[in-house]
Design an enzyme around this catalytic site. Structure first.
Site, PDB file in Angstrom:
ATOM      1  N   HIS A 186      31.594  44.378  69.302  1.00 58.16           N
ATOM      2  CA  HIS A 186      30.707  44.611  68.167  1.00 58.16           C
ATOM      3  C   HIS A 186      31.483  45.020  66.924  1.00 58.16           C
ATOM      4  O   HIS A 186      32.674  45.380  66.995  1.00 58.16           O
ATOM      5  CB  HIS A 186      29.663  45.680  68.513  1.00 58.16           C
ATOM      6  N   CYS A 202      33.503  49.968  74.630  1.00 56.97           N
ATOM      7  CA  CYS A 202      33.196  48.740  73.902  1.00 56.97           C
ATOM      8  C   CYS A 202      34.402  48.308  73.074  1.00 56.97           C
ATOM      9  O   CYS A 202      35.319  49.083  72.830  1.00 56.97           O
ATOM     10  CB  CYS A 202      31.986  48.956  72.997  1.00 56.97           C
TER      11      CYS A 202
END
Length: 236
Positions: A186, A202
């Site tokens: 992301h 992440c």
């Protein structure tokens, strides 16, 4: 990369969700920054040619660099590189040790992006796929994060997408089979964190880069996350 790495990746698949201790790559500073492939240190370091000394490339120094230059160090900027691999074009290969994400291209090339990865205790490895994608995604912190992070607690019910959202401009949701792994590739409102091990697992990217990646990747794309010490370059 070839067959040798394919064998390693089979092993890595079994290691998915296994948190690893991260040691970041040391890299040097000479007007800008450049990398020393294969050199690992306890944490990310830079070499200052003026003082001829190694310095820690920590969050503070990374922020100072970004404020001064309004961009990340050169190695972490999007660029085309030579990349030999047996993986098909469109495959994403993440080398967390060196803080690079490669999008395989035809002709033994790849687009290389700088990334931020999981901090110590939050690294992982495996073979997953892009299960879905979103533009300006809503962020809902997992229960574990809500429990340990007061800043996440106020968004336990979800934070709407936008410039201040931790998921940034785009998110690629990583699935194993039909199951959401809770890990994402992301964007981030903290672009200076490229090259650092700072996340909860992440993969962070500069917003412009994740927009570019999102435009090139299809749902179902294979994503390979290499663990520390994996032989990404074996056979070259």
């Amino acid at each position: 990369m070839g067959k040798a790495v394919s064998g390693d990746l089979t092993a890595l698949s079994r290691e998915r969700r296994h948190r690893t201790t991260r040691s970041a790559l040391a890299f040097t500073l000479a007007l800008g920054f450049y990398l020393l492939p294969g050199q690992a240190a306890a944490q990310t370091q830079v070499y200052d040619p003026k003082t001829r000394s190694w310095i820690e490339y920590d969050r503070t120094r990374a922020y100072q660099y970004y404020r001064q230059h309004q961009q990340v160090p050169e190695p972490f900027r999007r660029q085309i590189v030579t990349f030999r691999t047996a993986e098909d074009p469109g495959t994403i290969i993440i080398d967390g040790n060196q803080h690079f994400l490669y999008l395989v291209q035809p002709g033994q090339q790849a687009i290389r992006y700088g990334i931020g990865v999981g901090r110590e205790g939050f690294g992982w490895a495996g073979i997953v796929r892009v299960g879905r994608t979103a533009e300006w995604p809503r962020w809902t912190p997992p229960a574990e994060m809500v429990a340990r992070d007061p800043n996440a607690r106020k968004w336990a019910g979800g934070q709407p997408g936008g410039p201040d959202n931790p998921l940034g401009a785009r998110a690629l949701y990583l699935y194993e089979g039909d199951q959401d792994t809770i890990y994402r590739i992301h964007g981030t409102p903290e672009p200076w964190t490229m090259g650092l091990s700072v996340s909860s697992g992440c993969i962070r990217m500069v917003n412009d880069d994740v927009i570019d990646l999102h435009s090139r990747v299809k749902v179902g794309a294979k994503v390979i996350v290499l663990m520390q010490g994996a032989a990404l370059y074996r056979g070259l």
